[in-house]
Design an enzyme around this catalytic site. Structure first.
Site, mmCIF file in Angstrom:
data_model
loop_
_atom_site.group_PDB
_atom_site.id
_atom_site.type_symbol
_atom_site.label_atom_id
_atom_site.label_comp_id
_atom_site.label_asym_id
_atom_site.label_seq_id
_atom_site.Cartn_x
_atom_site.Cartn_y
_atom_site.Cartn_z
ATOM 1 N N TYR A 198 100.860 117.257 31.872
ATOM 2 C CA TYR A 198 100.011 116.121 31.528
ATOM 3 C C TYR A 198 98.576 116.650 31.486
ATOM 4 O O TYR A 198 98.335 117.840 31.321
ATOM 5 C CB TYR A 198 100.235 115.030 32.584
ATOM 6 C CG TYR A 198 99.613 113.680 32.316
ATOM 7 C CD1 TYR A 198 99.729 113.057 31.070
ATOM 8 C CD2 TYR A 198 98.926 113.010 33.321
ATOM 9 C CE1 TYR A 198 99.165 111.812 30.838
ATOM 10 C CE2 TYR A 198 98.363 111.764 33.096
ATOM 11 C CZ TYR A 198 98.479 111.174 31.857
ATOM 12 O OH TYR A 198 97.916 109.942 31.628
ATOM 13 N N ARG A 251 92.419 109.999 18.459
ATOM 14 C CA ARG A 251 91.476 110.180 19.564
ATOM 15 C C ARG A 251 92.242 110.722 20.768
ATOM 16 O O ARG A 251 92.502 110.027 21.729
ATOM 17 C CB ARG A 251 90.802 108.845 19.917
ATOM 18 C CG ARG A 251 89.624 108.978 20.868
ATOM 19 C CD ARG A 251 89.375 107.684 21.611
ATOM 20 N NE ARG A 251 90.489 107.299 22.458
ATOM 21 C CZ ARG A 251 90.677 107.719 23.716
ATOM 22 N NH1 ARG A 251 89.835 108.557 24.267
ATOM 23 N NH2 ARG A 251 91.725 107.319 24.412
ATOM 24 N N LYS A 269 103.764 111.759 28.355
ATOM 25 C CA LYS A 269 103.790 110.455 29.028
ATOM 26 C C LYS A 269 105.212 110.048 29.387
ATOM 27 O O LYS A 269 105.483 109.544 30.491
ATOM 28 C CB LYS A 269 103.170 109.390 28.122
ATOM 29 C CG LYS A 269 101.673 109.541 27.903
ATOM 30 C CD LYS A 269 100.854 108.934 29.038
ATOM 31 C CE LYS A 269 99.379 108.974 28.725
ATOM 32 N NZ LYS A 269 98.557 108.313 29.728
ATOM 33 N N GLU A 341 98.924 104.906 22.630
ATOM 34 C CA GLU A 341 98.210 106.026 23.240
ATOM 35 C C GLU A 341 97.234 106.657 22.257
ATOM 36 O O GLU A 341 97.607 106.995 21.124
ATOM 37 C CB GLU A 341 99.198 107.115 23.707
ATOM 38 C CG GLU A 341 99.877 106.816 25.025
ATOM 39 C CD GLU A 341 98.928 106.850 26.202
ATOM 40 O OE1 GLU A 341 97.885 107.538 26.123
ATOM 41 O OE2 GLU A 341 99.224 106.211 27.219
ATOM 42 N N ASP A 342 96.002 106.801 22.683
ATOM 43 C CA ASP A 342 94.995 107.607 21.980
ATOM 44 C C ASP A 342 94.767 107.188 20.533
ATOM 45 O O ASP A 342 94.614 108.038 19.648
ATOM 46 C CB ASP A 342 95.371 109.090 22.070
ATOM 47 C CG ASP A 342 95.205 109.618 23.487
ATOM 48 O OD1 ASP A 342 94.499 108.959 24.275
ATOM 49 O OD2 ASP A 342 95.771 110.662 23.822
ATOM 50 N N ASP A 364 97.557 102.145 27.275
ATOM 51 C CA ASP A 364 97.245 102.853 28.511
ATOM 52 C C ASP A 364 95.776 103.229 28.596
ATOM 53 O O ASP A 364 95.200 103.254 29.684
ATOM 54 C CB ASP A 364 98.117 104.106 28.618
ATOM 55 C CG ASP A 364 98.066 104.726 30.002
ATOM 56 O OD1 ASP A 364 98.052 103.976 30.985
ATOM 57 O OD2 ASP A 364 98.025 105.966 30.097
ATOM 58 N N ASP A 365 95.150 103.515 27.445
ATOM 59 C CA ASP A 365 93.740 103.893 27.460
ATOM 60 C C ASP A 365 92.851 102.725 27.866
ATOM 61 O O ASP A 365 91.838 102.914 28.546
ATOM 62 C CB ASP A 365 93.318 104.403 26.076
ATOM 63 C CG ASP A 365 94.168 105.576 25.627
ATOM 64 O OD1 ASP A 365 94.199 106.578 26.344
ATOM 65 O OD2 ASP A 365 94.816 105.472 24.573
ATOM 66 N N ASN A 506 88.457 113.049 30.266
ATOM 67 C CA ASN A 506 89.396 114.168 30.194
ATOM 68 C C ASN A 506 89.186 114.924 28.888
ATOM 69 O O ASN A 506 88.729 114.350 27.909
ATOM 70 C CB ASN A 506 90.836 113.648 30.244
ATOM 71 C CG ASN A 506 91.222 113.134 31.614
ATOM 72 O OD1 ASN A 506 90.990 113.801 32.602
ATOM 73 N ND2 ASN A 506 91.798 111.953 31.656
#
Length: 636
Positions: A198, A251, A269, A341-342, A364-365, A506
């Protein structure tokens, strides 16, 4: 043990080709309609003794004698997919309920192909009896090696690698070779291996995904598949999917547009959904939606594995995503969890708002990050005192993570004090690339920033904002490294006895400051946590262990709670419940080390506690479908 006639059938569509199959076209279509829980590849024992023969079922099916040759022959009438998704014919939805044994696999048989099947291969851990039963004699060295010893050996090998990316590649190779051993190793060494599978290593892996790509993982849906996405979903071998993690790669962490190479995020994930949350690997589906990339380096990279075109936008993009969302619901039903995600800011908020009322979705972001940060703040209050409403919050970064965290903090303040949300938001300030977000900028702001535009003089720099607002909590979600300078941290320490500083961006290179900088510049008084891991810091004879505000604390347990309760929608109250459950796991011993999160070695217990609270909240809100509801508090 189930007895099967080797001369007539069973399992794996991959074993049947149109040119060599002994079956007619109609018979082949019947075989292909068999669900993944009971797939059987036609085998002629005289021709190929080592062809795959595999039976998957639940313990209940075997115990009750529910699986027989007649049930396989009659499977056509039971395998039609209803409009609401696949029926729970084989009890796979009960995977999270108490079982006498792990209900993934009951019987696996047959030779060389078994050793090449990562889902069932045990390597040298196959016992002598299993080797005889499954035609493995002579295909393995004679030694029987326990899973524990295999883990020990692999950890020794992995620790010899100097580069984190080498360790990542070794872990991915293991997952594709021996899934059981992969999860055993990850569970047993979670604190050491989490940064490998991860963040932060997965970020580097995504950047170099084309170069290190050896075999496909997950499902790739590109613009080429527009109009036939439901057919593409049917190509995935598993039919009872409970969790989908999907990205469009625009992203990835703080690294920008990585296009199709963002697949490393969904894969990573979902590995954690299993290792940390106990969700069956076969129930997890990683997906990348490839609409191109605007990354010139990737477009010119000969090893790039995605579409070589500029990103599709507007109607073309919206239509592809909508077709995907509709196809998922039609194929897997109302209760499948879709985790975004992203996605870039301009799509992430719109997609969450659009599908939150029609699908079981979770970003999740936006939401996962918010929940884990709120948990850290709630825990930190036990050190600094007061309530959330007593504190002032300043964010550097006003994107998905920043505004998502801010909104959940405001919601919790409003819940605790009965304060209107508009008033609760006034305790929270955000700084973006143009400075402090204030009311005079409101007309030019993106819609998700407007609620945070308060009355104040325009301020251009973070340091000026810190000195003007005098926050008790400073949170970084900017994706820009080293923006919490010495002056900023010293200013925070000048008017707070114990300043709370969360450097969340991150990977590690993008962190707003390091743990060592935060502790040193605040004379060891800071309460610090970061998005990526940092090593312990020694300051004036005392060792501080920096906490990691890692989303992996939240999303595995959160998703498990939704699955257990059969929830059809998510709700902000569930996020608050998850935050409170996580904060409750922090002990005084953790606080004494400077931690505001519990140790990751307890993550499976933590995930279970979170899942229980989330599921209970789903029943309370009337969003659960697994009835009757449990009649006691501990529901896992």
């Amino acid at each position: 043990m189930i007895s099967l006639n080797r001369s007539t059938f069973l399992l794996s569509n991959a074993g049947i080709s149109s040119s060599h199959s002994p079956f007619s076209g109609r018979q082949r279509r019947s075989l292909l309609s068999v669900p993944s829980s009971l797939r059987v590849a036609a085998v002629n024992s005289n021709r190929d003794r080592n062809s795959s023969v595999l039976m998957e079922s639940t313990f209940k099916d075997v115990r009750d004698g529910a699986v027989s040759s007649s049930s396989v022959i009659d499977v056509d009438s039971k395998s039609n997919i209803a409009p609401g998704g696949p029926a729970d014919v084989y009890g796979e939805d009960t995977a999270t309920e108490d079982q006498v044994v792990t209900p993934w696999f009951v019987s696996v048989a047959s030779g060389y192909s078994l050793l090449r099947d990562p889902h069932h291969n045990k390597g040298l851990a196959f016992t002598d009896a299993e080797r005889s039963a499954h035609y493995l004699r002579g295909l393995l060295p004679p030694a029987v090696v326990s899973q524990e010893l295999q883990v020990k050996k692999l950890m020794y090998i992995i620790r010899q690698y100097q580069l984190p990316l080498q360790k990542y590649m070794a872990m991915m190779d293991l997952q594709e070779r021996n899934e059981k051993l992969f999860y055993k190793l990850l569970v047993d060494h979670v604190e050491e291996m989490l940064p490998i599978v991860y963040t932060p290593t997965v970020g580097e892996a995504c950047q170099k995904y084309g170069s290190i790509f050896t075999r496909p993982q997950g499902l790739y849906i590109s613009l080429k598949e527009k109009g036939s996405i439901r057919e593409v979903l049917r190509n995935w071998p598993e039919k009872n999917i409970q969790v989908i993690v999907v990205t469009d790669g625009e992203r990835i962490l703080g690294l920008g547009d990585l296009g199709c190479q963002g697949m490393g995020i969904p894969v990573g994930k979902l590995a954690l959904y299993t290792a940390l949350g106990g969700v069956r690997p076969s129930a997890c589906l990683p997906v990348t939606i490839d609409v191109g990339t605007n990354n010139e380096n990737l477009l010119n990279d000969e090893y790039y594995i995605g579409l070589r075109q500029r990103r599709a936008t507007g109607q073309e993009y919206a239509e592809l995503v909508h077709e995907f969302m509709s196809a998922v619901k039609q194929t897997y039903g109302e209760k499948v969890l879709i985790q975004f995600e992203d996605f870039a800011n301009h799509n992430a908020f719109d997609l969450l708002a659009k599908y939150n009322t029609t699908h079981l979705v979770f970003n999740d972001d936006i939401q996962g990050t918010a929940s884990v940060v709120l948990a850290g703040l709630v825990a930190a209050l036990r050190v600094v005192g007061g309530t959330l409403a007593d504190h002032t919050f300043l964010f550097l970064g006003a994107g998905e993570a920043g505004t998502g965290i801010a909104e959940l903090i405001a919601l919790e303040i409003s819940k605790q004090t009965n304060m209107p949300m508009e008033e609760a938001r006034k305790k929270i300030w955000l700084v973006d690339s143009k400075g402090l977000i204030v009311s005079s900028r409101k007309e030019s702001l993106q819609h998700f920033k407007k609620p945070w535009a308060h009355e104040h003089e325009p301020t251009k720099t973070l340091l000026d904002a810190v000195n003007d607002i005098k926050p008790t909590v400073l949170i970084g979600t900017s994706g820009v490294g080293r923006t919490f300078t010495k002056e900023v941290v010293e200013a925070m320490a000048s008017f707070n006895v114990k300043p709370i500083i969360l450097s969340l961006s991150n990977p590690t290179s993008q962190s707003e400051c390091t743990a060592e900088e935060a502790y040193t510049w605040s004379q060891g008084r800071v309460i610090f946590a970061s998005g990526s891991p940092f090593t312990p810091v020694e300051y004036e004879g005392k060792t501080f262990v920096p906490g990691q505000a890692n989303n992996a604390y939240i999303f595995p347990g959160f998703g498990l709670g939704l699955i257990m309760s059969g929830a059809i929608r998510s709700h902000d109250e569930m996020l608050l419940a998850a935050s409170e459950a996580l904060a409750a796991q922090v002990t005084q011993k953790n606080f004494d080390k400077g931690l505001i999160y519990p140790p990751f070695r307890n993550i499976r217990k933590i995930s279970a506690e979170i899942a229980a609270k989330v599921a209970a909240k789903a029943y309370e809100l009337g969003l659960a479908t697994r009835l009757p509801p449990p009649n006691h508090q501990r529901i896992w």
